[in-house]
Design a protein around this motif. Structure first.
Motif, PDB file in Angstrom:
ATOM      1  N   GLY A   1      37.010  29.438  40.323  1.00  0.00           N
ATOM      2  CA  GLY A   1      38.301  29.832  40.449  1.00  0.00           C
ATOM      3  C   GLY A   1      39.658  30.137  39.704  1.00  0.00           C
ATOM      4  N   LYS A   2      38.924  29.085  38.579  1.00  0.00           N
ATOM      5  CA  LYS A   2      40.284  29.924  37.265  1.00  0.00           C
ATOM      6  C   LYS A   2      39.546  31.025  36.604  1.00  0.00           C
ATOM      7  N   ALA A   3      38.752  31.795  37.144  1.00  0.00           N
ATOM      8  CA  ALA A   3      39.135  33.494  36.561  1.00  0.00           C
ATOM      9  C   ALA A   3      39.516  33.939  37.050  1.00  0.00           C
TER      10      ALA A   3
ATOM     11  N   TRP B   1      42.709  36.435  35.956  1.00  0.00           N
ATOM     12  CA  TRP B   1      42.742  37.526  36.491  1.00  0.00           C
ATOM     13  C   TRP B   1      42.309  38.623  37.327  1.00  0.00           C
ATOM     14  N   GLY B   2      43.462  38.393  38.320  1.00  0.00           N
ATOM     15  CA  GLY B   2      43.888  38.368  39.334  1.00  0.00           C
ATOM     16  C   GLY B   2      43.954  40.389  39.124  1.00  0.00           C
TER      17      GLY B   2
ATOM     18  N   ASP C   1      34.400  40.797  45.501  1.00  0.00           N
ATOM     19  CA  ASP C   1      33.489  41.494  45.578  1.00  0.00           C
ATOM     20  C   ASP C   1      33.372  41.266  44.199  1.00  0.00           C
ATOM     21  N   ASP C   2      34.029  41.696  42.731  1.00  0.00           N
ATOM     22  CA  ASP C   2      33.463  41.929  41.341  1.00  0.00           C
ATOM     23  C   ASP C   2      33.102  40.232  41.120  1.00  0.00           C
ATOM     24  N   PHE C   3      33.724  39.228  41.607  1.00  0.00           N
ATOM     25  CA  PHE C   3      34.042  37.662  41.022  1.00  0.00           C
ATOM     26  C   PHE C   3      32.423  37.749  41.490  1.00  0.00           C
TER      27      PHE C   3
ATOM     28  N   ARG D   1      38.778  47.282  34.941  1.00  0.00           N
ATOM     29  CA  ARG D   1      40.266  46.961  35.313  1.00  0.00           C
ATOM     30  C   ARG D   1      41.452  47.739  34.958  1.00  0.00           C
ATOM     31  N   TYR D   2      41.274  46.949  33.844  1.00  0.00           N
ATOM     32  CA  TYR D   2      42.856  46.987  32.555  1.00  0.00           C
ATOM     33  C   TYR D   2      42.636  47.113  32.049  1.00  0.00           C
TER      34      TYR D   2
END
Length: 73
Positions: A15-17, A21-22, A27-29, A46-47
């Motif tokens: 949740g913190k991550a 990193w919105g 799926d990434d997580f 992504r960035y």
């Protein structure tokens, strides 16, 4: 970077991550499952960050986690 900290407490840290990193998807997580190297790679993608910057972001996240969860080793 201590990858065991991130992987060992992934459920609590996810949740913190996600908040940090919105642009990363659920799926990434889910695929990352606490793997710091995978997480760093997704941040790069992504960035558009260089590998060094993505690694530093993950390291900074770990330091933040250590502050919030001092029982992590």
């Amino acid at each position: 970077m201590n990858k065991d900290i991130i992987s060992g407490k992934w459920t609590q840290l996810k949740g913190k991550a996600q908040a940090k990193w919105g642009d990363l998807t659920d799926d990434d997580f889910k695929v990352a499952e606490g793997n710091a190297e995978y997480l760093s790679g997704r941040l790069q993608e992504r960035y558009g960050w260089e590998r060094d910057r993505a690694n530093k972001e993950v390291e900074a996240f770990e330091k933040e986690v250590r502050k919030d969860y001092p029982d992590f080793h």
